[in-house]
Design a protein around this motif. Structure first.
Motif, PDB file in Angstrom:
ATOM      1  N   SER A 195      -0.283  -3.944  -8.303  1.00 28.27           N
ATOM      2  CA  SER A 195      -0.587  -2.554  -8.652  1.00 28.27           C
ATOM      3  C   SER A 195      -1.324  -1.868  -7.517  1.00 28.27           C
ATOM      4  N   LEU A 196      -1.047  -0.599  -7.348  1.00 25.80           N
ATOM      5  CA  LEU A 196      -1.821   0.260  -6.466  1.00 25.80           C
ATOM      6  C   LEU A 196      -2.433   1.368  -7.310  1.00 25.80           C
ATOM      7  N   ALA A 197      -3.713   1.629  -7.095  1.00 31.35           N
ATOM      8  CA  ALA A 197      -4.389   2.660  -7.876  1.00 31.35           C
ATOM      9  C   ALA A 197      -5.367   3.419  -6.997  1.00 31.35           C
ATOM     10  N   GLU A 198      -5.582   4.656  -7.366  1.00 31.66           N
ATOM     11  CA  GLU A 198      -6.618   5.467  -6.748  1.00 31.66           C
ATOM     12  C   GLU A 198      -7.625   5.756  -7.839  1.00 31.66           C
ATOM     13  N   ASP A 199      -8.796   5.113  -7.743  1.00 34.29           N
ATOM     14  CA  ASP A 199      -9.752   5.060  -8.838  1.00 34.29           C
ATOM     15  C   ASP A 199      -9.019   4.480 -10.062  1.00 34.29           C
ATOM     16  N   ASN A 200      -9.034   5.163 -11.194  1.00 31.92           N
ATOM     17  CA  ASN A 200      -8.384   4.597 -12.383  1.00 31.92           C
ATOM     18  C   ASN A 200      -6.971   5.123 -12.580  1.00 31.92           C
ATOM     19  N   ASN A 201      -6.439   5.797 -11.583  1.00 30.43           N
ATOM     20  CA  ASN A 201      -5.084   6.343 -11.669  1.00 30.43           C
ATOM     21  C   ASN A 201      -4.106   5.387 -10.992  1.00 30.43           C
ATOM     22  N   VAL A 202      -3.317   4.699 -11.790  1.00 26.57           N
ATOM     23  CA  VAL A 202      -2.350   3.748 -11.245  1.00 26.57           C
ATOM     24  C   VAL A 202      -1.198   4.527 -10.636  1.00 26.57           C
ATOM     25  N   ARG A 203      -0.961   4.295  -9.357  1.00 28.46           N
ATOM     26  CA  ARG A 203       0.057   5.037  -8.623  1.00 28.46           C
ATOM     27  C   ARG A 203       1.392   4.302  -8.565  1.00 28.46           C
ATOM     28  N   ARG A 204       1.334   2.982  -8.536  1.00 33.32           N
ATOM     29  CA  ARG A 204       2.568   2.217  -8.351  1.00 33.32           C
ATOM     30  C   ARG A 204       2.374   0.826  -8.929  1.00 33.32           C
ATOM     31  N   VAL A 205       3.406   0.305  -9.607  1.00 36.10           N
ATOM     32  CA  VAL A 205       3.363  -1.055 -10.157  1.00 36.10           C
ATOM     33  C   VAL A 205       4.664  -1.766  -9.809  1.00 36.10           C
ATOM     34  N   PHE A 206       4.523  -2.945  -9.253  1.00 32.94           N
ATOM     35  CA  PHE A 206       5.658  -3.845  -9.040  1.00 32.94           C
ATOM     36  C   PHE A 206       5.466  -5.034  -9.975  1.00 32.94           C
ATOM     37  N   THR A 207       6.511  -5.391 -10.715  1.00 34.86           N
ATOM     38  CA  THR A 207       6.405  -6.558 -11.589  1.00 34.86           C
ATOM     39  C   THR A 207       7.740  -7.274 -11.663  1.00 34.86           C
ATOM     40  N   THR A 208       7.660  -8.600 -11.734  1.00 37.55           N
ATOM     41  CA  THR A 208       8.857  -9.410 -11.927  1.00 37.55           C
ATOM     42  C   THR A 208       8.491 -10.610 -12.784  1.00 37.55           C
ATOM     43  N   ASN A 209       9.438 -11.041 -13.587  1.00 39.43           N
ATOM     44  CA  ASN A 209       9.217 -12.217 -14.432  1.00 39.43           C
ATOM     45  C   ASN A 209      10.187 -13.331 -14.055  1.00 39.43           C
ATOM     46  N   GLU A 210      10.717 -13.269 -12.848  1.00 37.30           N
ATOM     47  CA  GLU A 210      11.638 -14.302 -12.406  1.00 37.30           C
ATOM     48  C   GLU A 210      10.870 -15.543 -11.969  1.00 37.30           C
TER      49      GLU A 210
END
Length: 236
Positions: free
Chosen positions: A16-31
């Motif tokens: 995750s990338l966030a600026e303070d408590n504002n999440v800007r981008r999320v990468f997720t994989t369950n492989e």
């Protein structure tokens, strides 16, 4: 404050990338792949998509455990390396608390990971506060403790193997989320990472396994009466 947060504590990988408590981008994989291969490219890709440089990061947040021993070692090692290189703050958060933080159902929230042989890594949370500390314990012990409470209960995490036990013990009082519905959403780790104090000594920051590794157990079996981590580490 610009935050890079990642969770490699189990099969899912989340960045995750966030600026303070504002999440800007999320990468997720369950492989089911090797986080040692996946993590750094995932961080690089996520930063590029957000058009941030690694040098922009002010705080590193990592899921410190419990979970997969290998996954935790990978995540903590990368977090320490980045914190040292970037001179960024380093924060460790509970992997179980990360799951609990994304559940909005009322009552108790019980995040759990399957620790094999009818054991679990689990904690019990109420309104984002731990009312039973994260621990490695038999599922029966956890059930017995929960039976002393009256609140509705939501189980989240690696629940599949324990569904019959939990349904028999709690019936309609329990909501049991599937592993697919329990994947880290990338937001909980940021919220927790903002609240926590940075570690004072990055060099001595370690995974929180909550139980000894198999290597330690084997060493202790060969060295009875020497249950001192320093002895084990020195010899290995």
């Amino acid at each position: 404050m610009k935050i890079l947060a990642f969770d490699t504590s189990n099969q899912p990988l989340t960045v995750s990338l966030a600026e303070d408590n504002n999440v800007r981008r999320v990468f997720t994989t369950n492989e089911a792949r090797n986080h040692s291969i996946q993590l750094l490219p995932a961080i690089e890709t996520t930063l590029a998509e957000q058009q941030w440089a690694l040098s922009d990061i002010d705080r590193i947040v990592v899921a410190q455990g419990p979970g997969s021993f290998t996954g935790l070692r990978i995540g903590v090692t990368v977090a320490k390396m980045l914190a040292n290189t970037l001179q960024a703050e380093l924060v460790g958060v509970s992997s179980l608390a990360v799951l609990a933080a994304q559940v909005t159902n009322p009552g108790l929230v019980v995040p759990l990971f399957n620790a094999r042989n009818n054991n679990v890594f689990a904690g019990v949370y109420l309104n984002d506060t731990a009312v039973l500390a994260d621990a490695h314990q038999p599922i029966d012990h956890l059930v017995t403790w929960l039976q002393t409470r009256a609140e509705p209960i939501t189980f989240v995490g690696e629940t599949t193997e324990f569904v019959p036990t939990l349904q028999a013990a709690f019936g309609d009082r329990a909501t049991i989320l599937t592993p697919a519905d329990s994947l880290p959403d990338g937001h909980g780790i940021v919220t927790l990472g903002l609240k926590a104090e940075p570690v004072a000594d990055v060099a001595h920051f370690n995974p929180n396994y909550l139980r000894k590794t198999q290597a330690e157990l084997n060493w202790l079996a060969a060295h009875p009466g020497e249950d001192n981590p320093e002895n084990y580490v020195f010899e290995v």
